[in-house]
Design a protein around this motif. Sequence first.
Motif, mmCIF file in Angstrom:
data_model
loop_
_atom_site.group_PDB
_atom_site.id
_atom_site.type_symbol
_atom_site.label_atom_id
_atom_site.label_comp_id
_atom_site.label_asym_id
_atom_site.label_seq_id
_atom_site.Cartn_x
_atom_site.Cartn_y
_atom_site.Cartn_z
ATOM 1 N N TYR A 165 3.096 2.940 2.774
ATOM 2 C CA TYR A 165 4.002 1.792 3.109
ATOM 3 C C TYR A 165 4.963 1.187 3.341
ATOM 4 O O TYR A 165 4.407 -0.446 3.154
ATOM 5 N N TYR B 223 -2.124 -7.371 5.257
ATOM 6 C CA TYR B 223 -1.968 -6.092 6.404
ATOM 7 C C TYR B 223 -3.410 -6.744 7.126
ATOM 8 O O TYR B 223 -4.807 -7.147 7.124
ATOM 9 N N GLY C 185 -10.989 -0.099 11.899
ATOM 10 C CA GLY C 185 -10.487 0.159 11.007
ATOM 11 C C GLY C 185 -9.250 0.895 11.418
ATOM 12 O O GLY C 185 -7.670 1.352 10.336
ATOM 13 N N ASP C 186 -8.434 0.273 12.521
ATOM 14 C CA ASP C 186 -7.016 0.736 13.176
ATOM 15 C C ASP C 186 -6.406 -0.052 12.453
ATOM 16 O O ASP C 186 -6.872 -1.455 12.545
ATOM 17 N N LEU C 187 -5.350 -0.020 12.071
ATOM 18 C CA LEU C 187 -4.193 -1.276 11.458
ATOM 19 C C LEU C 187 -3.250 -1.501 12.439
ATOM 20 O O LEU C 187 -2.996 -0.861 12.631
ATOM 21 N N VAL D 19 -9.368 2.981 3.056
ATOM 22 C CA VAL D 19 -7.852 2.278 2.460
ATOM 23 C C VAL D 19 -8.664 1.275 1.253
ATOM 24 O O VAL D 19 -9.592 0.347 2.850
ATOM 25 N N ILE E 226 0.548 -1.389 0.118
ATOM 26 C CA ILE E 226 0.311 0.150 -0.413
ATOM 27 C C ILE E 226 1.074 1.175 -0.323
ATOM 28 O O ILE E 226 1.780 0.880 0.522
ATOM 29 N N VAL F 20 -6.072 -5.784 10.074
ATOM 30 C CA VAL F 20 -6.957 -4.235 10.499
ATOM 31 C C VAL F 20 -8.156 -4.485 11.326
ATOM 32 O O VAL F 20 -8.982 -5.664 11.274
ATOM 33 N N SER G 128 -5.286 4.728 10.921
ATOM 34 C CA SER G 128 -6.237 4.357 10.854
ATOM 35 C C SER G 128 -6.426 3.912 9.026
ATOM 36 O O SER G 128 -6.082 4.250 8.294
ATOM 37 N N PHE G 129 -6.870 2.497 9.004
ATOM 38 C CA PHE G 129 -7.130 2.064 6.989
ATOM 39 C C PHE G 129 -8.769 1.882 7.152
ATOM 40 O O PHE G 129 -8.780 1.826 6.174
#
Length: 360
Positions: free
Chosen positions: A171, A307, A332-334, A265, A168, A309, A261-262
Amino acid sequence: MHKSLATIVFTAVLSLSTVSGQQSSNTDKLVLPDSVMRQVVSRILIWHFKPSRRSRTIPVSEHGVKREWLPSIRNVKFQLASDNDALKSERGVFLFEGLERIGRHYSINVGWGDSDCDGSGESWAFNVANADKIRLWRLNEGWGRGCGGNGPPNLRGLKMGESSPNEIRGYEFFRKGKLNPIRIGISTKDDVRRIFNDACETECDYDENWQLWADYYEDGIAFTQTTGDSKDAEVKTEFFPRPEFIGKLQTLRLTPRKPISFLRVIFPKTFAKNERYSIGDDWDENGFAGAVHSTTNTYTDGYGLEYSVYDKETFNNRRSKEREQTNAVHSGDLIGIEYRMPDSLNDVIYIGQVKGAIKK
């Protein structure tokens, strides 16, 4: 790549005319002369893609298409693409498939997708006149197919140590970051230490924002597999890393020190989405203090990039809520980013040893 395949095709009634082609049996692939297929492919591409002011490249599936069939259009470059190329692109590649004979006509499906699973578009029909000249028309119908299951794409011809091109943006720890020289399945602890520090055995700081964990292949049983051999017994097989992989890097994990926050994404089709459940028990001076259940969404590609999440909390009966308020994780936090050996290379990494039959 996926466990099951479902295909939906909408059919239309075709009129009759004279055509020619070779098909030795019901299971054989239909083959038409190059002179015919060149007209079909070229004219359909010309219909779909008009001259452009800016240069652009259109990937066309290499299945059933030859390079010399691709037309010349101003500022449009057609490029034959492999199955792996289709999985790397959000839309896939432009497909020509499903060539079949219906009465005295032929029909062919065209559209966007990949050869193994997802695909959709429209259908065309044509017949062949004298000197292999074709009459081609677009049908008022569509076609589509998709896959059940949600395993990561199975990439063909993947090489040991090949890094994922699907990081992504923002990152890109392998493509542009400190991990660029590292190769999963090839690099050793010494290689990792040279980049970070001598103390970086399994855990260290990537930088002030990220923490890094590294796992390596060890000598011994990695996993076991039990398969049915008969109605009365099962066969247990133990799998060991081959000697040449002992001490080589198996997994790298990065976890953020601060919330990221993702929520916004959007993961492309190169990733498979799964839901993971977790249960966390809590203990205090009085003993067991309750448990927290939660779900996490994982997005995994065929290269072993994943990933995690955070999704939501599904159960909580803890006595104390103070720690949760100070270290709250929001939807939504990674949670973390993992780079690991893809499952498609397990046959290269591991060797199995049968332990014998186990009675049921």
